[in-house]
Each structure stands twice: as C-alpha cells, then as structure tokens.
Motif scaffolding. Structure first.
Motif, PDB file in Angstrom:
ATOM      1  N   CYS A 329       0.926  -1.035   0.119  1.00 54.08           N
ATOM      2  CA  CYS A 329       0.529   0.258   0.135  1.00 54.08           C
ATOM      3  C   CYS A 329       0.746   1.114  -0.326  1.00 54.08           C
ATOM      4  N   ASN A 330       1.502   1.154   0.511  1.00 58.77           N
ATOM      5  CA  ASN A 330       2.763   2.162   1.021  1.00 58.77           C
ATOM      6  C   ASN A 330       3.916   1.820  -0.268  1.00 58.77           C
ATOM      7  N   ALA A 331       4.154   1.191  -1.264  1.00 57.80           N
ATOM      8  CA  ALA A 331       5.309   0.848  -2.011  1.00 57.80           C
ATOM      9  C   ALA A 331       5.911   1.755  -2.815  1.00 57.80           C
ATOM     10  N   ASN A 332       4.838   2.611  -3.395  1.00 53.25           N
ATOM     11  CA  ASN A 332       5.389   3.832  -4.286  1.00 53.25           C
ATOM     12  C   ASN A 332       5.668   5.328  -3.320  1.00 53.25           C
ATOM     13  N   THR A 333       5.876   5.360  -2.573  1.00 49.34           N
ATOM     14  CA  THR A 333       6.030   5.953  -1.887  1.00 49.34           C
ATOM     15  C   THR A 333       7.226   6.138  -0.698  1.00 49.34           C
ATOM     16  N   VAL A 334       7.990   7.457  -0.127  1.00 46.74           N
ATOM     17  CA  VAL A 334       9.156   6.970  -0.069  1.00 46.74           C
ATOM     18  C   VAL A 334       9.364   7.366   1.682  1.00 46.74           C
ATOM     19  N   ASN A 335       8.065   7.226   2.261  1.00 48.70           N
ATOM     20  CA  ASN A 335       7.980   7.405   3.695  1.00 48.70           C
ATOM     21  C   ASN A 335       8.483   5.420   4.066  1.00 48.70           C
ATOM     22  N   PRO A 336       9.677   6.030   5.582  1.00 52.28           N
ATOM     23  CA  PRO A 336       9.652   5.106   6.238  1.00 52.28           C
ATOM     24  C   PRO A 336       8.938   3.832   6.905  1.00 52.28           C
ATOM     25  N   THR A 341       9.846   1.817  12.246  1.00 52.85           N
ATOM     26  CA  THR A 341      10.168   2.963  12.817  1.00 52.85           C
ATOM     27  C   THR A 341       8.951   2.341  14.529  1.00 52.85           C
ATOM     28  N   ALA A 342       8.596   1.948  14.191  1.00 51.68           N
ATOM     29  CA  ALA A 342       7.303   1.644  15.660  1.00 51.68           C
ATOM     30  C   ALA A 342       8.670   0.433  16.327  1.00 51.68           C
ATOM     31  N   MET A 343       8.919  -0.189  15.400  1.00 49.60           N
ATOM     32  CA  MET A 343      10.138  -0.552  16.458  1.00 49.60           C
ATOM     33  C   MET A 343      11.542  -0.697  16.938  1.00 49.60           C
ATOM     34  N   GLY A 344      11.471   0.995  16.468  1.00 52.75           N
ATOM     35  CA  GLY A 344      12.565   1.672  17.471  1.00 52.75           C
ATOM     36  C   GLY A 344      13.894   2.346  16.543  1.00 52.75           C
ATOM     37  N   PHE A 345      13.149   1.485  14.796  1.00 55.95           N
ATOM     38  CA  PHE A 345      14.940   1.536  14.192  1.00 55.95           C
ATOM     39  C   PHE A 345      14.205   3.286  12.900  1.00 55.95           C
ATOM     40  N   ASP A 346      15.869   3.668  12.846  1.00 51.34           N
ATOM     41  CA  ASP A 346      15.701   5.274  12.521  1.00 51.34           C
ATOM     42  C   ASP A 346      14.838   4.983  11.189  1.00 51.34           C
ATOM     43  N   ALA A 347      15.042   6.441  10.152  1.00 46.81           N
ATOM     44  CA  ALA A 347      14.424   6.333   9.346  1.00 46.81           C
ATOM     45  C   ALA A 347      15.291   5.897   7.481  1.00 46.81           C
ATOM     46  N   ALA A 348      17.083   6.749   8.120  1.00 51.79           N
ATOM     47  CA  ALA A 348      17.380   5.243   7.224  1.00 51.79           C
ATOM     48  C   ALA A 348      17.556   4.132   7.581  1.00 51.79           C
ATOM     49  N   ILE A 349      17.579   3.667   8.420  1.00 50.25           N
ATOM     50  CA  ILE A 349      17.463   1.902   8.191  1.00 50.25           C
ATOM     51  C   ILE A 349      16.338   1.533   7.832  1.00 50.25           C
TER      52      ILE A 349
END
Length: 386
Positions: A329-336, A341-349
């Motif tokens: 559902c989010n494959a065409n976006t660049v959002n992490p 992110t809820a698991m605590g990983f930053d945007a880069a990871i």
C-alpha cells in the motif's frame, strides 16, 4: 523459476501471489456457462448459489469455523472497514475506547483513525525492537470503556506472529471484543479461528494463490456481535455487504482454500527451508541483519536491513528481483515503514530494509538468484561510497 520474465524473480508474495492454475480452472466455467446471479430464483441462480455454498464450506474448513460465520467481501480492506466501523458504531454506548498496535496494517489503522475523528479514544500499543507487544501493557490498557481490541495475527512486513490465543484470553477476561487481521497467515500456517477464540477476523484470497477482489469478514457466532450497516442497497451477506456476489472470485477463493488446506504442511515446510537458506545467504553479507530474526515468524517472510547504505539506491540496484520496502500500500512512497519506525529503527535503516516474501511457487533457484543479486548490489554500492 518463478518469474514474470526471464530477468526478474518474483519475491513479493505478501503483496500478492500468482493465481494457482487449478484455481483458474475452477473459475472459468463460472465466467462462461454457469454465470447466473446467485440471488436469482431459477436454475442459473440456484447453480450459482450452490457453488457459493461449496466455496463457503471449503473456506470454513481451512480456517476452522462454521460456513455461516463469515461474509464475502471484495477483500480484507473492505472487510476491515465493515467490521471495525460497523461494530464500534453499533456498540458506542458500551464504551468509546479502541486499543490497537502501532504496527498494524494501514487497512486497519485508517478505519480506526476515522473512528477517532468520530469521538472514539484510541490507545496505540508500543512494540519492542522485534515488534512484540507487552501483554501486561495490553492488560492494563483494557478498561470498562474498551469496546474493541485490534491485533493482527502475523505482521505483513516482518512476518512476526503475535500470541493471539493468549491475547484473546486477556481481552475476554475484561469482557471486551477482539478483532484480528489474519490475512498474511491464512494458507501459510494453520489458522484455527475456534481455538484462537477471535471474535472478528478478516482475510483475502490473493495472498494465498486465489484471485484478487475477494475476501471475507469472520463473525464468531458465539460472540453474538452487533454490527451495523456501513453499505446499503440489498440484503446480501447478512445486510452487511450488499450487492451481487462475485461468484467467480468466490469460487476461486474456495478453490484456493481447498488446495491451501490439503497442501499446508508441505508448502509450509518447503517455504521454511527456503527461508532458512535465504537468511543464511543474507547473513553472510557484510552489514546485513534480519528483523525479528529469532522470533516466531511466518515461514515465508524475511525482512532484512543493510546498515550505512542508501536504501533507495540499493533498491534500484536489486533490479533482478521483485521485493519491497514496507507494505504494498505504501510501495510508491519514500516514507519509511511505520512498522519499522514503531520498532525503534531510524528512517535510514527503515528505508534500507527490504521484505522478501516467498510462496509455494518459489524455488531454490530463485533463492540462489536472489542472494547473488542482493550481494552484488550491496557490494557494488559499498565500493562506490568507500
């Protein structure tokens, strides 16, 4: 080799699976000769109604429930809207709190957000770095005002399996109701709705080698649920999903359920062996780790991350395999990924994390090919940035 063409190996089966040839064969007569409306009172209608009944029985056998306990929908998303919106609106006088998890699929979170705008109070449970919820936190969160608790069976991005039977016990001890998205689990592991003691559940056909455009909403008869209409126009499917039934797709879902049940152990064992082989190959690559590696997960799902690398550039280099970042559902976006992110990983990871999802059509050659493509892509990018 499970490929769309001679250059790309398909490994995004949590987004959608190929339709089993036997399922297509079962559907074809419904398009051509047995094309009647299941609501019509003549031979064509009776024939259509009969094949729908057979499909209901096959699906109920797969997920261990009564044929009368679910309604057909256009998919899990529609089923979730009917169930979540219809139940909460019908029971608002009992309480206005909804409890869910930050890592739920957007198809679940969006209808809940809509209810939040209507005045419902939503509590979003945190997860640890593997995606697990704290059951004590859940227990404390449930109050007399809790009208619905929403927790998925298996996460679509990481494959993590939640202890739903234990969660159901906590929820019912507090006299509340449990809604569960079982979409990614059905057809991959044994899903026994009666044993899990779920009140409401949703799933789709296209995640288990059935057709797109068909899913189901399960309503546990023992729970005596009150669900108000969100759609109008006919009395089909217990007045909850009006309109002419999509008989070809329903027959396809029934056929997919039949083969999923009869081949469940074989397919599960095969996918698990391939998953283990894939993970072994990935962990031999520098800078790679696997999310929720040591947790109970679906046998077909691997979500791996690459540290200190640009995820977008890496994805474009892994151009010989079809894998994804986050849910489809989010494959065409660049959002992490909101899950990572809820698991605590930053945007880069999160942006350098990739889901590989297998199916019964996946082969050992596909896995070898994928490992080679991933390794070459990572090393070539690392050399450029060294």
């Amino acid at each position: 080799m499970a490929i769309i063409n001679e250059n790309i190996v398909y490994l995004d089966n949590n987004a959608s699976t190929s339709v089993d040839d036997r399922v297509i064969e079962a559907m074809l007569p419904i398009f051509k000769s047995n094309f009647g409306n299941s609501g019509s009172d003549h031979a064509y209608g009776w024939e259509a109604e009969e094949v729908v009944t057979i499909a209901r029985e096959r699906i109920s056998e797969l997920v261990h429930c009564k044929p009368s306990e679910f309604i057909f929908t256009a998919g899990a998303t529609e089923a979730a809207n009917i169930g979540i919106l219809g139940f909460c609106r019908a029971n608002k006088s009992k309480g206005n709190q909804i409890i869910t998890v930050k890592t739920e699929h957007k198809a679940i979170l969006e209808p809940i957000k809509a209810l939040e705008k209507e005045g419902f109070r939503v509590s979003y449970l945190n997860v640890d770095d593997c995606g697990n919820i704290d059951l004590q936190e859940l227990d404390k969160a449930i109050t007399k005002e809790t009208v619905l608790v929403v927790v998925m069976l298996a996460n679509n991005e990481t494959g993590l399996i939640h202890p739903i039977a234990e969660i159901a016990q906590l929820v019912h001890n507090k006299s509340s109701t449990l809604f569960c998205d079982i979409t990614q689990a059905v057809g991959k592991i044994n899903v026994d709705l009666e044993a899990l003691n779920i009140d409401m559940a949703v799933f789709s056909g296209h995640k288990m080698h059935g057709p797109k455009g068909c899913g189901a909403l399960y309503l546990n008869r023992k729970s005596r649920l009150n669900v108000v209409q969100t759609f109008y126009g006919g009395s089909q499917e217990k007045n909850l999903r009006p309109g002419t039934l999509n008989v070809p797709a329903i027959v396809g879902l029934g056929a997919a359920a039949y083969y999923a049940k009869s081949e469940l152990k074989t397919n599960c064992d095969t996918m698990l062996a391939l998953r283990n082989s894939l993970e072994k190959g990935l962990l031999d690559i520098d800078s790679v780790f696997i999310h929720a590696q040591n947790e109970e997960r679906l046998p077909n799902t691997v979500n791996f991350a690459v540290t200190n690398i640009d995820g977008g550039k890496l994805l474009r280099r892994m151009n010989k395999i079809a894998i994804s970042r986050g849910s489809a559902c989010n494959a065409n976006t660049v959002n992490p990924s909101h899950v990572l992110t809820a698991m605590g990983f930053d945007a880069a990871i999160a942006l350098a994390s990739f889901r590989v999802s297998l199916s019964k059509a996946t082969t050992s050659s596909d896995i070898e090919f994928a490992i080679k493509n991933i390794r070459e892509a990572i090393y070539s990018l690392q050399k450029m940035t060294a």
